[in-house]
Scaffold this active site. Structure first.
Site, PDB file in Angstrom:
ATOM      1  N   GLY A  26       0.829  -1.211   0.000  1.00 58.26           N
ATOM      2  CA  GLY A  26       0.000   0.000   0.000  1.00 58.26           C
ATOM      3  C   GLY A  26       0.856   1.251   0.000  1.00 58.26           C
TER       4      GLY A  26
ATOM      5  CB  SER B 179       0.124   3.797  -4.659  1.00 56.44           C
ATOM      6  OG  SER B 179      -0.951   3.206  -3.959  1.00 56.44           O
ATOM      7  NE  ARG B 180      -4.545   5.738  -3.155  1.00 57.91           N
ATOM      8  CZ  ARG B 180      -5.522   5.476  -2.299  1.00 57.91           C
ATOM      9  NH1 ARG B 180      -5.949   6.408  -1.479  1.00 57.91           N
ATOM     10  NH2 ARG B 180      -6.077   4.288  -2.262  1.00 57.91           N
TER      11      ARG B 180
ATOM     12  CG  ASN C 226      -6.313  -7.863  -3.775  1.00 60.14           C
ATOM     13  OD1 ASN C 226      -6.139  -7.417  -2.641  1.00 60.14           O
ATOM     14  ND2 ASN C 226      -7.468  -8.362  -4.189  1.00 60.14           N
ATOM     15  CB  VAL C 227      -2.269  -7.244   0.460  1.00 61.27           C
ATOM     16  CG1 VAL C 227      -1.117  -6.365   0.036  1.00 61.27           C
ATOM     17  CG2 VAL C 227      -3.432  -6.423   1.004  1.00 61.27           C
TER      18      VAL C 227
ATOM     19  CB  SER D 238      -5.572   1.388  13.580  1.00 60.77           C
ATOM     20  OG  SER D 238      -6.461   2.402  13.998  1.00 60.77           O
TER      21      SER D 238
ATOM     22  CE1 TYR E 262      -8.542   0.309   9.293  1.00 60.82           C
ATOM     23  CE2 TYR E 262      -8.802   1.225  11.499  1.00 60.82           C
ATOM     24  CZ  TYR E 262      -8.093   1.136  10.311  1.00 60.82           C
ATOM     25  OH  TYR E 262      -6.937   1.861  10.155  1.00 60.82           O
TER      26      TYR E 262
ATOM     27  CE  LYS F 193      -5.503  -1.369  10.145  1.00 63.86           C
ATOM     28  NZ  LYS F 193      -4.303  -1.463   9.314  1.00 63.86           N
TER      29      LYS F 193
END
Ligand code: NAP
Length: 241
Positions: free
Chosen positions: A9, A11-12, A60-61, A139, A152, A156
């Protein structure tokens, strides 16, 4: 030969800052991304123009077969990465009463499944070499739980358990496994959140930057962090202590 660092991840957002930082630290960087080819290529160009070395890797992970296919070929060609940063992540927020099974599954398969899919093919060369650094981006939601993010938060928190267990499995081979757990960081992921309102929940009174997270990853990936394993480092402005 300079070490290889794989950042998923990248790219951004946070991953991009981590990849740029590890390149400045002297690593050859494998810049993974899902769909943002232009963004990934622009990072590779930035790194190479600054005298560093980088390659963009699209996979794609969440797809274990694709990860194994791409990474095994890269390892064969260039050798295994010394540093793996499992950063790629997504959100599909909503109250659990309204959450679809698909929203649950996609987040778990990307955020937690992605860790397994990416780290597994890289493990054997690290164990053989008896050195390596694995860093997962969790997170504050995985530490404290967050309403509207059951999927999420579970993914995490799962990363924290996985990293502690893996840290114990491979410490004897001198491979360390640590977790970085950011709070609010200014990226696309949080662009629709009410920033001023949320910043009031942060003791330091602001969102963090991707570069601040990258600095922590750089430290954990470096030589001087060789006695740190199985730890969770919060980069959260004091939101969770
Ligand atoms: P972001 O700006 O949305 O960027 C997400 C990155 O992950 C992009 O490079 C994206 O690639 C990549 N990605 C998404 N799904 C992927 C997949 N299936 N396979 C490969 N790459 C995939 O997110 P961010 O804010 O930088 O977050 C990075 C990590 O930090 C995530 O794990 C996130 O959960 C965690 N985090 C973020 C915050 C925050 O406040 N921002 C706080 C705590 C933790 P494409 O560009 O190709 O789509």
């Amino acid at each position: 030969m300079s070490p290889i660092a794989l950042v998923t991840g990248a790219s951004r957002g946070i991953g991009r800052a981590i990849a740029a930082r590890l390149a400045r630290d002297g690593c050859r960087v494998w810049v993974n991304y899902a769909g943002s080819t232009d963004a990934a290529q622009s990072l590779v160009a930035e790194i190479t123009q600054a005298g560093g070395s980088a390659r963009a890797l699209q996979f794609n992970v969440a797809d274990g077969e694709q990860c194994a296919h791409v990474l095994e070929a890269m390892i064969e060609e260039e050798g295994g990465p010394e540093i793996v940063v499992s950063n790629a992540g997504i959100t599909k927020d909503g109250l659990m009463a309204m959450m679809s099974a698909n929203e649950w599954r996609q987040v778990i398969e990307t955020n937690l499944g992605g860790f397994f899919n990416v780290v597994k093919p890289c493990l054997r060369p690290m164990l053989r070499r008896r050195s390596g650094r694995i860093i997962a981006i969790s997170s504050v939601s995985g530490e404290a739980g967050n309403a509207g993010q059951v999927n999420y938060s579970a993914s995490k928190a799962g990363l924290i358990g996985a990293c502690k267990a893996l840290a114990k499995e491979i410490a004897s081979r001198k491979v360390t496994v640590n977790v970085v757990a950011p709070g609010f960081v200014e990226t696309d992921m949080v662009k629709d959140l009410p920033k001023e309102e949320l910043a009031k929940q942060v003791p330091l009174g602001r969102f963090g930057t991707a570069d601040e997270v990258a600095a922590a990853v750089s430290f954990l990936a470096g030589r001087e962090a060789g006695y740190i394993t199985g730890q969770v480092l919060g980069i959260n402005g004091g939101m969770y202590m």
